[in-house]
Design an enzyme around this catalytic site. Sequence first.
Site, short mmCIF file in Angstrom:
data_model
loop_
_atom_site.label_atom_id
_atom_site.label_comp_id
_atom_site.label_asym_id
_atom_site.label_seq_id
_atom_site.Cartn_x
_atom_site.Cartn_y
_atom_site.Cartn_z
N HIS A 288 -15.31 36.79 -8.76
CA HIS A 288 -16.24 37.86 -8.40
C HIS A 288 -15.54 39.18 -8.09
CE1 HIS A 288 -20.39 36.31 -8.33
NE2 HIS A 288 -19.77 35.14 -8.32
N HIS A 336 -8.00 30.60 -7.01
CA HIS A 336 -9.43 30.59 -6.73
C HIS A 336 -10.16 29.50 -7.50
CE1 HIS A 336 -13.37 32.00 -5.61
NE2 HIS A 336 -13.73 31.94 -6.88
N HIS A 411 -14.15 28.49 -4.87
CA HIS A 411 -15.00 28.67 -6.06
C HIS A 411 -16.27 27.82 -6.09
CE1 HIS A 411 -15.65 30.10 -10.10
NE2 HIS A 411 -15.24 29.04 -10.75
#
Length: 482
Positions: A288, A336, A411
Amino acid sequence: MSEVSEENSKKAEDVKSEANEYFNKQQYDQAIDLYSKAIELNPNVAIYYGNRSLAYLRTECFGYALQDATKALELDKTYVKGYYRRASAYMSLGKFKLALKDYETVTKTRPNDKDAKMKFTECQKMVTMLMFQKAIAVEDNKKSIAESIDLDSMAIEDEYSGPRLENGKVTEKFLLDLMEHYKNQKKLHRRYAYKILLDVKDYLEKQPTLVDVTIPSESKFTVCGDIHGQFYDLMNIFQLNGLPSTTNPYLFNGDFVDRGSFSVECIFTLFGFKLLYPNHFFMARGNHESANMNQMYGFEGEVKAKYTAQMADLFTEVYNWLPLCHLLNNRVLVMHGGLFSVDTVTLDEIRKTDRNRQPPEEGIMCELLWSDPMPSLGRAPSKRGVGVQFGPDVTKKFLERNKLDYVIRSHEVKADGYEVAHDGKCITVFSAPNYCDSMGNKGAFITMQGHTMEPKFTTYEAVPHPPVKPMAYANSILSLFS
C-alpha cells in the site's frame, strides 16, 4: 456441465442459504467455506461462484474473486452480477480497462440498466484520467517533486499553536507534542510536514534495499505489522510497549496508510521517529505504499483533503525509497508480503533489486510486497491476483539456501493478530485490530531478545477513535463496486 442428483441440488441450495447468513453477519471466511461446499454439491450454478466471488472481494482475495466471477460467466453469460463482481476484482487490481470492458458488456446487453450505465461512465472517467496522468508523467519524468518544494515560501501563521521543529529538526519534545496534537484531531503545519518528508526522502535514498539490523544480545526488539491508518491503535501499541527510543527499537513492516482515515497522522508520527532514531527505528515498504493503492484506498484523498495534491505526489517519491526488507542479526528476514516464485533467490539478489519505482507485476520486488504463505506444499497462483502463494517446502528451501532461522511477514488479517505457520518458520504479524472497523480481529506485535531471537506475541483489542469511518477518503468509485 456435470450431472447432479436432485438430492444434491437441494442440499446445495440449503448450504448456499446458510452461507448467505454468514455473509450478512460479515463472517466471510465461514461463508466462503459454505459456498465452496455448495459448489462441490452442484458445480453448475453461476450464483454460487458469484456469491463466493463477493466474499473473496470482502477478504481482499482479488485473484480468487476474479476466477470465481469468470467461472460464473462461463456457466451463465447472462448472469449480470458476474460482470459486476469481475469488474470489482479488476478495479481492485488496478486493471481499469478490463473493468471497463465488463461494464460495456452489461450496458450493451441491458441498455436500460441505469446502475450499469452509471458504473460504466465512472469507470470510463477513471480510465481517461489515468491515461491523461500517464501522458503527463512521461513529460514530467525527469522532474522531482522534492526539488520543486519551496519551504521558505510557507510562512508560519501567528495563530498556529501546534508543534514546531527545533532548528528544522525533529526532537523528542516535538514528537510528544505532535502525538497529543493529533489525538486532539489537529493538523501539523504544512511547512513542518513538507520538511519531514524532504528529510526522510534524503535519508532513505542513502539506505540499501535490504537493511541489516543488529540487535544486541540482551536488547529487546519489536516488529509491528500493518497499521493502515489506525492512528489511535498505533498510540495504543506505544502505550502497551513503550515509545520508540534507542533502548526500545521498532520495525514497522509496511502498510502504514490506506483504508483507515487517520493515515496522515500515522505516517508523520512514524516518519518523525525515523528521523529522531534513524538507527533504532525501521520502516519497510508495503504493497500500500504505492501510487495505485493510495489512489484507490484513501491515502491520496486524505493527503489532498488535509494538505495538497503536490504533497500526495511527494509521498509517492518518498515511498519509492523505502527499503523492501530487513535482516535481523543475520538470522531473521522480515518483509511485508512473502517469498518467491522460484527457489533460487538469495539475499544478495534482494540487495541488488532496484526499488526506486512503482511495484512491478512480477519478480522479486512484487513478491516481497504481495506474496502469501499457504499450508499445502509447492506454489499456487496468488489469491490476490498479484505475487504467489508459497508452501512450507518453499519456505524451508529459502531458509536453508540463505542460512536463516525463520521469516516474519505481515500483509494478512489474522483473527489473533498473528499466525505461526510452516513449522514455525513463517510468522505473520498484523497490527491493525478490528481492521476497517468491521473484521473483529485482534492486533499483535512481536518482541524478541537479541541473543535468542525467539518471537513473543502481544495481542490487543481495538481502541475507540473519533467518528470518522474507514475509507472516508477512498476513491468514490470504490463505493460503486459492492
